[in-house]
Design an enzyme around this catalytic site. Structure first.
Site, PDB file in Angstrom:
ATOM      1  N   HIS A 184       0.835  -1.202   0.000  1.00 14.96           N
ATOM      2  CA  HIS A 184       0.000   0.000   0.000  1.00 14.96           C
ATOM      3  C   HIS A 184       0.868   1.250   0.000  1.00 14.96           C
ATOM      4  O   HIS A 184       1.928   1.291   0.625  1.00 14.96           O
ATOM      5  CB  HIS A 184      -0.887   0.046   1.245  1.00 14.96           C
ATOM      6  N   CYS A 201     -12.074  -0.483   1.072  1.00 11.50           N
ATOM      7  CA  CYS A 201     -10.922  -1.392   1.054  1.00 11.50           C
ATOM      8  C   CYS A 201     -10.411  -1.506   2.481  1.00 11.50           C
ATOM      9  O   CYS A 201      -9.882  -0.532   3.029  1.00 11.50           O
ATOM     10  CB  CYS A 201      -9.833  -0.856   0.120  1.00 11.50           C
ATOM     11  N   GLY A 202     -10.586  -2.679   3.076  1.00 18.07           N
ATOM     12  CA  GLY A 202     -10.202  -2.873   4.467  1.00 18.07           C
ATOM     13  C   GLY A 202      -8.709  -2.757   4.704  1.00 18.07           C
ATOM     14  O   GLY A 202      -8.267  -2.054   5.617  1.00 18.07           O
ATOM     15  N   GLY A 262      -6.653  -1.243   2.827  1.00 21.66           N
ATOM     16  CA  GLY A 262      -6.299   0.138   2.528  1.00 21.66           C
ATOM     17  C   GLY A 262      -6.585   1.063   3.693  1.00 21.66           C
ATOM     18  O   GLY A 262      -5.833   2.006   3.966  1.00 21.66           O
TER      19      GLY A 262
END
Length: 294
Positions: free
Chosen positions: A174, A232-233, A235
């Protein structure tokens, strides 16, 4: 044998019917097609997963999820495929969804979901919420991974109106850009270019965050292999970690995404990231795996 159109094949072919029950689930609109291969293996190939994930010719989803027999110490193994067929290491919203299924099967309030990134304990909370322990954030440049040795708190990357992201891994890579006005960012234009930047040898999920208060941020994620999603978990996990590292929020904050809110906490005692949010089943049915290109 069944004669039918093969999505993406441009014609017809003789194919065998492979009828499989499925569920369509989502966490804050981040949606999944879930099939169960715990009792018997299913012929789910990257091409077949991508075809089913297609929102025009398939069922449509952000990720295609296959439940597999659990390894020791877990209650289920969750395999994740993106809409392009590539395999993802982690998915926080899917983790909560799958945990809810397995917990209901077992009559339990706590289960462990295993992915290729590791074991993720999840517990049921009041009000239909589920809290997942997404494990520790990995902050080294080799752990993200990045292509060269740089400070992950200030990655030398810029494109258009965004620059200077912070990077970390939540089992998947990420990068988070902090911006003053999220609505002014051309997300669909720059997201795919940033995902594929050479500094990310395994590509990356790209987050765009606007800090609203010390305990609240807005966040939109361009997901690797999926594009813009409603939530988005992993994220959100990366977003809170990178915001705390920059001194922009406290360790506990509400992360507001297009699909809704997640309550995030980067626990100081062990560095684990806790994610709390809802789950939902949209519908269930039966799909024919054999009708999709293998």
């Amino acid at each position: 044998m069944l004669r039918g159109r093969v999505p993406g094949g441009g014609g017809t072919a003789y194919i065998g019917a492979i009828m499989v029950p499925f569920r369509k689930m989502h966490g804050l609109g981040n949606d999944f097609v879930v099939v169960d291969a715990r009792a018997a293996a299913l012929p789910v190939t990257p091409a077949r997963a991508a075809a089913i994930a297609d929102r025009h010719f398939g069922i449509g989803c952000d990720q295609f999820i296959v439940l597999e027999p659990p390894p020791p110490g877990a209650d289920v193994f969750m395999r994740i495929r993106n809409p392009d067929g590539s395999e993802a290491e982690a998915c926080g919203n899917a983790t909560r969804c799958i945990a809810s299924l397995v917990a209901d099967e077992r009559g339990a309030d706590r289960v462990v979901v295993r992915t290729i990134a590791g074991a993720l304990p999840v517990e049921r909370l009041p009000g239909g919420l589920w809290r997942a322990d997404m494990g520790p954030a990995r902050l080294g440049w080799q752990e993200v991974p990045l292509a060269r040795a740089v400070d992950t708190l200030h990655v030398p990357l810029a494109l258009g109106p965004v620059a200077d992201p912070a990077a970390c891994s939540m089992g998947n890579p990420h990068a988070t850009f902090f911006v003053d006005d999220l609505d002014a960012i051309p997300l669909s234009e720059i997201g795919p270019r940033l995902e594929h930047d050479p500094i990310f040898p395994e590509r990356a999920n790209i987050g765009f965050a606007q800090i609203l208060a010390p305990d609240r941020m807005r966040l939109v994620i361009w997901e690797r292999g999926a594009g813009l999603t409603l939530a988005c978990g992993s994220g959100a996990c990366a977003g809170i970690v990178n915001a705390v590292r920059r001194g922009l929020t406290g360790r506990r904050a509400t992360v507001t995404m297009p699909g809704g809110d997640l309550i995030m906490e980067w626990r100081e005692s062990d560095g684990h990231v806790l994610m709390t949010g809802p789950v939902a089943t949209a519908f269930s049915g039966t799909l024919d795996l054999g009708a999709y290109a293998s």
